[in-house]
Design a protein around this motif. Structure first.
Motif, PDB file in Angstrom:
ATOM      1  N   GLU A 109     -12.568 -66.622   0.011  1.00  0.00           N
ATOM      2  CA  GLU A 109     -12.534 -67.857   0.572  1.00  0.00           C
ATOM      3  C   GLU A 109     -13.397 -68.082   1.671  1.00  0.00           C
ATOM      4  OE1 GLU A 109      -8.588 -68.062   1.916  1.00  0.00           O
ATOM      5  OE2 GLU A 109      -7.785 -68.188   0.039  1.00  0.00           O
ATOM      6  N   ARG A 110     -13.777 -66.903   2.270  1.00  0.00           N
ATOM      7  CA  ARG A 110     -14.988 -66.973   3.367  1.00  0.00           C
ATOM      8  C   ARG A 110     -16.227 -66.519   3.213  1.00  0.00           C
ATOM      9  NH1 ARG A 110     -12.878 -63.278   8.512  1.00  0.00           N
ATOM     10  NH2 ARG A 110     -14.848 -64.238   9.277  1.00  0.00           N
ATOM     11  N   GLY A 111     -16.388 -66.699   1.544  1.00  0.00           N
ATOM     12  CA  GLY A 111     -17.790 -66.551   1.367  1.00  0.00           C
ATOM     13  C   GLY A 111     -18.442 -65.540   1.030  1.00  0.00           C
ATOM     14  N   PHE A 112     -17.523 -64.233   1.043  1.00  0.00           N
ATOM     15  CA  PHE A 112     -18.277 -63.004   0.989  1.00  0.00           C
ATOM     16  C   PHE A 112     -18.422 -62.663  -0.183  1.00  0.00           C
ATOM     17  CE2 PHE A 112     -15.291 -61.920   5.092  1.00  0.00           C
ATOM     18  CZ  PHE A 112     -16.576 -62.472   5.989  1.00  0.00           C
ATOM     19  N   SER A 113     -19.521 -61.925  -0.469  1.00  0.00           N
ATOM     20  CA  SER A 113     -19.740 -61.442  -1.922  1.00  0.00           C
ATOM     21  C   SER A 113     -19.069 -59.832  -2.361  1.00  0.00           C
ATOM     22  CB  SER A 113     -21.317 -61.521  -2.230  1.00  0.00           C
ATOM     23  OG  SER A 113     -22.082 -60.828  -1.383  1.00  0.00           O
TER      24      SER A 113
END
Length: 154
Positions: A109-113
């Motif tokens: 959700e926070r855009g971490f890969s």
């Protein structure tokens, strides 16, 4: 009678945060003898703190920190999972794995890969079963052997 209902959610208020710190204190400070001054740190206020409730009773916690904040950057692509703690009454119930999966979902959700963590070496198998890979050299944290681990998120 216990129904073994497990709920994982973000800590919402001061009462939840108190439960988070009580659990961490019980597991890390009392059980594993981590010095209390090493358990609480300046990452806690900005972290996403999760609380696991088994039949409505707090039994576990974990936090997610932006890895860039740890490294001094402006915002990153990797989250740092840390302070995973489950009280004895919650162990063996799937609580630990559910907490890890909740962190991964929040990281997406926070855009971490990816999600990184520093695993106590006795817990390597647990994290490997959840898709994490160890790398680098063993190191001591609070006198306990650890390894860096990472899992790419899909």
């Amino acid at each position: 009678m216990s129904t073994n209902e497990l709920v994982i959610r973000l800590a919402e208020d001061a009462r939840d945060l108190a439960a988070v710190f009580v659990i961490r204190g019980a597991v890390f400070v009392a059980e594993q003898e981590v010095p209390i001054e090493e358990e609480w740190d300046d990452r806690d206020p900005a972290a996403d703190q999760f609380l696991a409730l088994l039949d409505g009773v707090p039994v576990g916690t974990v936090r997610l920190v932006d890895q860039a904040a740890v490294d001094g950057g402006a915002g990153g692509v990797s989250g740092l999972l840390g302070r995973l703690a489950v009280l004895p009454k919650g162990r063996g119930s799937g609580t630990g794995a559910a907490l890890v999966r909740a962190v991964e979902e929040r990281a997406r959700e926070r855009g971490f890969s990816s999600v990184e963590l520093h695993a106590q070496t006795h817990a390597l198998g647990f994290y490997e079963r959840l898709g994490y890979t160890a790398h680098g050299e063993e190191f001591l944290d609070a006198g306990i052997p650890h390894l860096h681990m990472v899992r790419r998120l899909d």
